[in-house]
Motif scaffolding. Sequence first.
Motif, short mmCIF file in Angstrom:
data_model
loop_
_atom_site.label_atom_id
_atom_site.label_comp_id
_atom_site.label_asym_id
_atom_site.label_seq_id
_atom_site.Cartn_x
_atom_site.Cartn_y
_atom_site.Cartn_z
N LEU A 244 0.85 -1.19 0.00
CA LEU A 244 0.00 0.00 0.00
C LEU A 244 0.89 1.24 0.00
CD1 LEU A 244 -2.46 -1.31 2.76
CD2 LEU A 244 -2.66 -1.56 0.26
N ILE A 245 0.93 1.93 -1.12
CA ILE A 245 1.88 3.04 -1.33
C ILE A 245 1.08 4.34 -1.39
CG2 ILE A 245 3.73 3.88 -2.82
CD1 ILE A 245 3.35 0.88 -4.17
N SER A 246 1.20 5.14 -0.34
CA SER A 246 0.40 6.38 -0.30
C SER A 246 1.06 7.38 0.64
CB SER A 246 -1.01 6.08 0.22
OG SER A 246 -0.98 5.84 1.61
N PRO A 247 0.68 8.67 0.52
CA PRO A 247 1.08 9.60 1.57
C PRO A 247 0.32 9.25 2.86
CG PRO A 247 -0.07 10.74 -0.24
CD PRO A 247 -0.13 9.28 -0.53
N GLU A 248 0.83 9.71 3.98
CA GLU A 248 0.22 9.41 5.29
C GLU A 248 -1.27 9.79 5.30
OE1 GLU A 248 1.96 7.78 7.45
OE2 GLU A 248 0.39 7.84 9.00
N GLU A 249 -1.59 10.93 4.68
CA GLU A 249 -2.96 11.46 4.73
C GLU A 249 -3.94 10.65 3.88
OE1 GLU A 249 -0.22 13.02 3.93
OE2 GLU A 249 -0.04 14.91 5.04
N LEU A 250 -3.43 9.82 2.97
CA LEU A 250 -4.31 9.11 2.04
C LEU A 250 -4.18 7.60 2.17
CD1 LEU A 250 -3.88 11.40 -1.13
CD2 LEU A 250 -5.71 11.44 0.57
N LYS A 251 -3.93 7.15 3.40
CA LYS A 251 -3.77 5.71 3.64
C LYS A 251 -5.11 4.98 3.52
CE LYS A 251 -1.01 4.60 7.16
NZ LYS A 251 -0.31 4.74 8.46
N LEU A 252 -5.00 3.69 3.27
CA LEU A 252 -6.19 2.83 3.16
C LEU A 252 -7.01 2.92 4.46
CD1 LEU A 252 -7.29 0.62 1.10
CD2 LEU A 252 -6.28 -1.06 2.66
N PRO A 253 -8.36 3.01 4.35
CA PRO A 253 -9.18 3.11 5.59
C PRO A 253 -8.95 1.92 6.52
CG PRO A 253 -10.52 3.58 3.65
CD PRO A 253 -9.18 3.12 3.14
N ASP A 254 -9.08 2.20 7.82
CA ASP A 254 -8.82 1.17 8.84
C ASP A 254 -9.73 -0.04 8.69
OD1 ASP A 254 -6.76 2.50 9.96
OD2 ASP A 254 -7.96 3.46 11.55
N TYR A 255 -10.99 0.19 8.28
CA TYR A 255 -11.91 -0.96 8.26
C TYR A 255 -11.44 -2.01 7.26
CZ TYR A 255 -14.51 0.49 3.99
OH TYR A 255 -14.87 0.81 2.71
N ILE A 256 -10.76 -1.59 6.21
CA ILE A 256 -10.27 -2.58 5.22
C ILE A 256 -8.99 -3.23 5.75
CG2 ILE A 256 -9.53 -2.94 2.82
CD1 ILE A 256 -11.24 -0.50 2.07
N LYS A 257 -8.13 -2.43 6.38
CA LYS A 257 -6.89 -3.01 6.95
C LYS A 257 -7.23 -3.97 8.09
CE LYS A 257 -4.72 0.96 7.42
NZ LYS A 257 -3.73 2.02 7.62
N ASN A 258 -8.25 -3.63 8.89
CA ASN A 258 -8.65 -4.53 10.00
C ASN A 258 -9.08 -5.89 9.45
OD1 ASN A 258 -8.13 -2.54 11.80
ND2 ASN A 258 -10.26 -1.92 12.07
N ASP A 259 -9.81 -5.87 8.34
CA ASP A 259 -10.23 -7.14 7.73
C ASP A 259 -9.02 -7.93 7.26
OD1 ASP A 259 -12.86 -6.64 8.19
OD2 ASP A 259 -13.37 -6.14 6.12
N LEU A 260 -8.02 -7.25 6.68
CA LEU A 260 -6.82 -7.95 6.21
C LEU A 260 -6.11 -8.60 7.40
CD1 LEU A 260 -5.35 -5.39 3.60
CD2 LEU A 260 -6.64 -7.48 3.12
N CYS A 261 -5.99 -7.86 8.50
CA CYS A 261 -5.33 -8.40 9.71
C CYS A 261 -6.10 -9.61 10.22
CB CYS A 261 -5.28 -7.36 10.82
SG CYS A 261 -4.12 -6.06 10.50
N GLU A 262 -7.42 -9.44 10.33
CA GLU A 262 -8.28 -10.50 10.86
C GLU A 262 -8.13 -11.79 10.06
OE1 GLU A 262 -10.99 -11.70 13.66
OE2 GLU A 262 -10.04 -9.74 13.56
#
Length: 356
Positions: free
Chosen positions: A181-199
């Motif tokens: 996931l390559i982005s500036p800090e302000e435009l990172k992937l939303p947490d709800y999608i990252k939480n699903d990836l972690c889960e």
Amino acid sequence: MRNLLDPTDLTVDEIDQIMDLSLDIIANRQKYNEVCKGKKLATLFYEPSTRTRLSFTAAMMELGGNVIGFSDANSSSASKGETVADTVRVLSCFADIIAMRHPKEGAPMIATQYATVPVINAGDGGHSHPTQTLTDLLTIKREKGHFDNLTVGFCGDLKFGRTVHSLIKALKRYTNVNFVLISPEELKLPDYIKNDLCEENIEYTETHSLENAMPKLDVLYMTRVQKERFDSEEEYNRLKNSFILNTDKLKSAKSDMIILHPLPRVNEITYEVDNDPRACYFEQVENGKFVRMALIYKLLQWKSENRKTPVQKTIIEGPPCKYSRCISSQEPVKHLYQLSENGIYRCIYCEGPLEK
Ligand code: CP
């Protein structure tokens, strides 16, 4: 009745069926040129589009059907205050299937509550864009031959980039797919999608450097910084040039990496990159028409077979959603939340968390 609001509304097997049908359409165009004769598609576009609306139009025409609709909310009775709920009730009287784009997240979900014909989400705010995902998958299938064992880099506006959200949700169901996931800090992937990836124990890394990520990638998915979703023009101007892909940066990429972009582009891929054999974004556009042909055909077929949604999720009623971009703030709806994989209730329209 089956709708398409999110890529996960389709099982992996159904996605395979749509891929196979798209490939058959490409190989045997004439076989399909009357299969939707007498059917009408309504394209309800409350937000600008070139590719999605016109590829839906071309798709229905190539299937032998007809198209009605509007391309601007101001030319519809939305400008007089008509709700999405009433508009789709009206369009259900005229059309056999509806494709809707709307700036508010979850608007096509509202449409499914009132329509008597299948509804396709053609992009809802910064949330989801499942038909772009099918387009992206068909392009990966044609270029790489498979979805498993790929390292996929998403670069640019991962916060508001709805095509990114949907493609990650689709690809994470395949084996050994790694996300960079390559982005500036302000435009990172939303947490709800990252939480699903972690889960789900799916590997991802976050970085600010396209150069560092490049050598690992099998697919590079570039995105535009989504100007229309920013509250502040100053913030947009500060971030708009964060990543620009040029031929120099491609020197460290694999020789068989593919470059995708949902388009439109602004400046994030220079024109000289278009001549690189790894650039697939215009092939991707054409694949969008074929995959939408397959989708329209399948949804109409599934309606006639009365095929049910594969997974029914637990849904509860709750307080109004606090997310200002959610459609539920402007339509007469029940505030509903569904239980996600990681045990959190999320708004059914925008996927914002239930906050009491
Ligand atoms: N990729 C995409 O959604 O393009 P349009 O906005 O032109 O439809």
